[in-house]
Design a protein around this motif. Structure first.
Motif, PDB file in Angstrom:
ATOM      1  N   MET A 116      -1.977  20.087 -10.016  1.00  0.00           N
ATOM      2  CA  MET A 116      -1.852  18.721 -10.529  1.00  0.00           C
ATOM      3  C   MET A 116      -1.016  17.863  -9.597  1.00  0.00           C
ATOM      4  N   VAL A 117       0.105  18.409  -9.140  1.00  0.00           N
ATOM      5  CA  VAL A 117       0.992  17.662  -8.244  1.00  0.00           C
ATOM      6  C   VAL A 117       0.292  17.389  -6.913  1.00  0.00           C
ATOM      7  N   GLU A 118      -0.444  18.354  -6.410  1.00  0.00           N
ATOM      8  CA  GLU A 118      -1.147  18.175  -5.138  1.00  0.00           C
ATOM      9  C   GLU A 118      -2.174  17.050  -5.224  1.00  0.00           C
ATOM     10  N   VAL A 119      -2.927  17.009  -6.328  1.00  0.00           N
ATOM     11  CA  VAL A 119      -3.929  15.961  -6.504  1.00  0.00           C
ATOM     12  C   VAL A 119      -3.258  14.600  -6.668  1.00  0.00           C
ATOM     13  N   LEU A 120      -2.222  14.549  -7.500  1.00  0.00           N
ATOM     14  CA  LEU A 120      -1.515  13.292  -7.710  1.00  0.00           C
ATOM     15  C   LEU A 120      -0.893  12.785  -6.410  1.00  0.00           C
ATOM     16  N   THR A 121      -0.361  13.700  -5.603  1.00  0.00           N
ATOM     17  CA  THR A 121       0.241  13.324  -4.328  1.00  0.00           C
ATOM     18  C   THR A 121      -0.779  12.645  -3.423  1.00  0.00           C
ATOM     19  N   ALA A 122      -1.976  13.219  -3.347  1.00  0.00           N
ATOM     20  CA  ALA A 122      -3.028  12.659  -2.494  1.00  0.00           C
ATOM     21  C   ALA A 122      -3.452  11.269  -2.972  1.00  0.00           C
ATOM     22  N   LEU A 123      -3.604  11.116  -4.278  1.00  0.00           N
ATOM     23  CA  LEU A 123      -4.045   9.833  -4.832  1.00  0.00           C
ATOM     24  C   LEU A 123      -2.984   8.751  -4.658  1.00  0.00           C
ATOM     25  N   GLU A 124      -1.734   9.098  -4.930  1.00  0.00           N
ATOM     26  CA  GLU A 124      -0.647   8.129  -4.798  1.00  0.00           C
ATOM     27  C   GLU A 124      -0.456   7.722  -3.329  1.00  0.00           C
ATOM     28  N   ALA A 125      -0.590   8.670  -2.429  1.00  0.00           N
ATOM     29  CA  ALA A 125      -0.459   8.364  -1.001  1.00  0.00           C
ATOM     30  C   ALA A 125      -1.552   7.404  -0.561  1.00  0.00           C
ATOM     31  N   GLU A 126      -2.752   7.605  -1.071  1.00  0.00           N
ATOM     32  CA  GLU A 126      -3.867   6.709  -0.744  1.00  0.00           C
ATOM     33  C   GLU A 126      -3.587   5.296  -1.249  1.00  0.00           C
ATOM     34  N   ALA A 127      -3.046   5.195  -2.472  1.00  0.00           N
ATOM     35  CA  ALA A 127      -2.722   3.886  -3.035  1.00  0.00           C
ATOM     36  C   ALA A 127      -1.674   3.171  -2.186  1.00  0.00           C
ATOM     37  N   ALA A 128      -0.655   3.904  -1.744  1.00  0.00           N
ATOM     38  CA  ALA A 128       0.390   3.300  -0.917  1.00  0.00           C
ATOM     39  C   ALA A 128      -0.169   2.831   0.428  1.00  0.00           C
ATOM     40  N   GLY A 129      -1.039   3.644   1.015  1.00  0.00           N
ATOM     41  CA  GLY A 129      -1.636   3.264   2.292  1.00  0.00           C
ATOM     42  C   GLY A 129      -2.473   2.003   2.179  1.00  0.00           C
ATOM     43  N   LEU A 130      -3.282   1.923   1.132  1.00  0.00           N
ATOM     44  CA  LEU A 130      -4.118   0.732   0.924  1.00  0.00           C
ATOM     45  C   LEU A 130      -3.251  -0.492   0.642  1.00  0.00           C
ATOM     46  N   SER A 131      -2.184  -0.294  -0.126  1.00  0.00           N
ATOM     47  CA  SER A 131      -1.298  -1.412  -0.449  1.00  0.00           C
ATOM     48  C   SER A 131      -0.637  -1.981   0.802  1.00  0.00           C
ATOM     49  N   SER A 132      -0.296  -1.121   1.747  1.00  0.00           N
ATOM     50  CA  SER A 132       0.349  -1.592   2.972  1.00  0.00           C
ATOM     51  C   SER A 132      -0.574  -2.512   3.759  1.00  0.00           C
ATOM     52  N   ARG A 133      -1.888  -2.342   3.576  1.00  0.00           N
ATOM     53  CA  ARG A 133      -2.872  -3.185   4.262  1.00  0.00           C
ATOM     54  C   ARG A 133      -3.281  -4.401   3.449  1.00  0.00           C
ATOM     55  N   ARG A 134      -3.313  -4.258   2.119  1.00  0.00           N
ATOM     56  CA  ARG A 134      -3.953  -5.271   1.287  1.00  0.00           C
ATOM     57  C   ARG A 134      -3.017  -6.157   0.482  1.00  0.00           C
ATOM     58  N   MET A 135      -1.755  -5.781   0.343  1.00  0.00           N
ATOM     59  CA  MET A 135      -0.824  -6.612  -0.420  1.00  0.00           C
ATOM     60  C   MET A 135      -0.606  -7.963   0.268  1.00  0.00           C
ATOM     61  N   THR A 136      -0.487  -9.010  -0.552  1.00  0.00           N
ATOM     62  CA  THR A 136      -0.125 -10.320  -0.016  1.00  0.00           C
ATOM     63  C   THR A 136       1.390 -10.344   0.215  1.00  0.00           C
ATOM     64  N   GLU A 137       1.866 -11.368   0.887  1.00  0.00           N
ATOM     65  CA  GLU A 137       3.308 -11.501   1.103  1.00  0.00           C
ATOM     66  C   GLU A 137       4.034 -11.623  -0.233  1.00  0.00           C
ATOM     67  N   SER A 138       3.395 -12.304  -1.174  1.00  0.00           N
ATOM     68  CA  SER A 138       3.983 -12.445  -2.511  1.00  0.00           C
ATOM     69  C   SER A 138       4.075 -11.091  -3.206  1.00  0.00           C
ATOM     70  N   ASP A 139       3.027 -10.283  -3.057  1.00  0.00           N
ATOM     71  CA  ASP A 139       3.022  -8.936  -3.637  1.00  0.00           C
ATOM     72  C   ASP A 139       4.163  -8.097  -3.068  1.00  0.00           C
ATOM     73  N   ARG A 140       4.332  -8.174  -1.761  1.00  0.00           N
ATOM     74  CA  ARG A 140       5.365  -7.371  -1.092  1.00  0.00           C
ATOM     75  C   ARG A 140       6.759  -7.804  -1.542  1.00  0.00           C
ATOM     76  N   SER A 141       6.935  -9.098  -1.663  1.00  0.00           N
ATOM     77  CA  SER A 141       8.229  -9.618  -2.100  1.00  0.00           C
ATOM     78  C   SER A 141       8.536  -9.180  -3.531  1.00  0.00           C
ATOM     79  N   SER A 142       7.531  -9.202  -4.393  1.00  0.00           N
ATOM     80  CA  SER A 142       7.717  -8.793  -5.790  1.00  0.00           C
ATOM     81  C   SER A 142       8.062  -7.309  -5.872  1.00  0.00           C
ATOM     82  N   LEU A 143       7.406  -6.494  -5.040  1.00  0.00           N
ATOM     83  CA  LEU A 143       7.677  -5.059  -5.027  1.00  0.00           C
ATOM     84  C   LEU A 143       9.119  -4.800  -4.588  1.00  0.00           C
TER      85      LEU A 143
END
Length: 221
Positions: A78-105
């Motif tokens: 379970m942890v291995e699968v969750l790790t892969a999915l969460e890492a993918e989300a973080a990678g996509l966010s680094s490319r797709r977040m707006t400046e406003s999104d980054r500031s809010s985070l």
């Protein structure tokens, strides 16, 4: 009306399991639900079937209905699968977040520091949930978000990983590294820091599952 009642029961039992109020091996049958929620056995039975479909409870011959167990091997998986999915989300966010999104985070992360300093686990857990939700939203991938948030049994892992005061500080510092990577659009670093963050509690989770499994085995005649 009956469908809504059974759904309300299902959600509450699901929450009890996620929050650790109900643990593997605990009995959860029609009589228990009927008495607890003051309902007839029909909506109670429907709630049990729904919980069983999600893998949260199991019907055992001559033993009744109980909360499903998780083996140490399953916990690690379970942890291995969750790790892969969460890492993918973080990678996509680094490319797709707006400046406003980054500031809010970043602001959300900074606001959580007060809870860390006071050792307020409940408040930090809310900030933690909001932090990860912001990253899912920033990934701009609804399918990926559903895959992560739809894994009910991993909620227990999240609760356990934050169950000790010392781990709040560790979690917050790991969040800081994730925020830094996302702020500078470093996709590789965002993936790696998130991977480190999610997997950090894996050993604790597996040890807890092993402990519960051993406890229930010892209790059996």
């Amino acid at each position: 009306m009956r469908a809504r009642v059974s759904e309300d029961i299902r959600r509450q039992i699901e929450k009890d399991i996620a929050d650790g109020r109900l643990v593997p091996g605990d009995k959860v049958d029609e009589q228990y639900l009927s008495k607890r929620f003051s309902v007839s056995r029909t909506p109670a039975r429907e709630a049990l079937f729904a919980l069983a479909a999600d893998g949260l409870i199991v019907f055992r011959s001559r033993k009744g209905t109980e909360v499903s167990g998780v083996s140490p091997q399953e916990a690690i998986g379970m942890v291995e699968v969750l790790t892969a999915l969460e890492a993918e989300a973080a990678g996509l966010s680094s490319r797709r977040m707006t400046e406003s999104d980054r500031s809010s985070l970043r602001n959300l992360h900074l606001q959580a520091e007060t809870a860390v300093r006071s050792g307020d686990t409940a408040t930090y857990a809310k900030y933690n949930a909001d932090f990860h939700a912001a990253i899912y939203a920033g990934a701009r991938n609804e399918y990926l978000t559903r895959e992560i948030t739809g894994r009910l049994r991993t909620r227990v892992y999240r609760q356990i990983s934050l169950s000790r005061r010392a781990s709040l500080s560790a979690s917050w510092l790991e969040h800081a590294a994730i925020v830094e990577a996302i702020m500078i659009c470093d996709e590789a670093s965002a993936r790696q820091t998130m991977r480190t963050h999610i997997s950090a509690g894996g050993t604790l989770f597996a040890d807890m599952v092993s402990s519960i499994t051993s406890h229930h085995r010892a209790d059996r005649p």
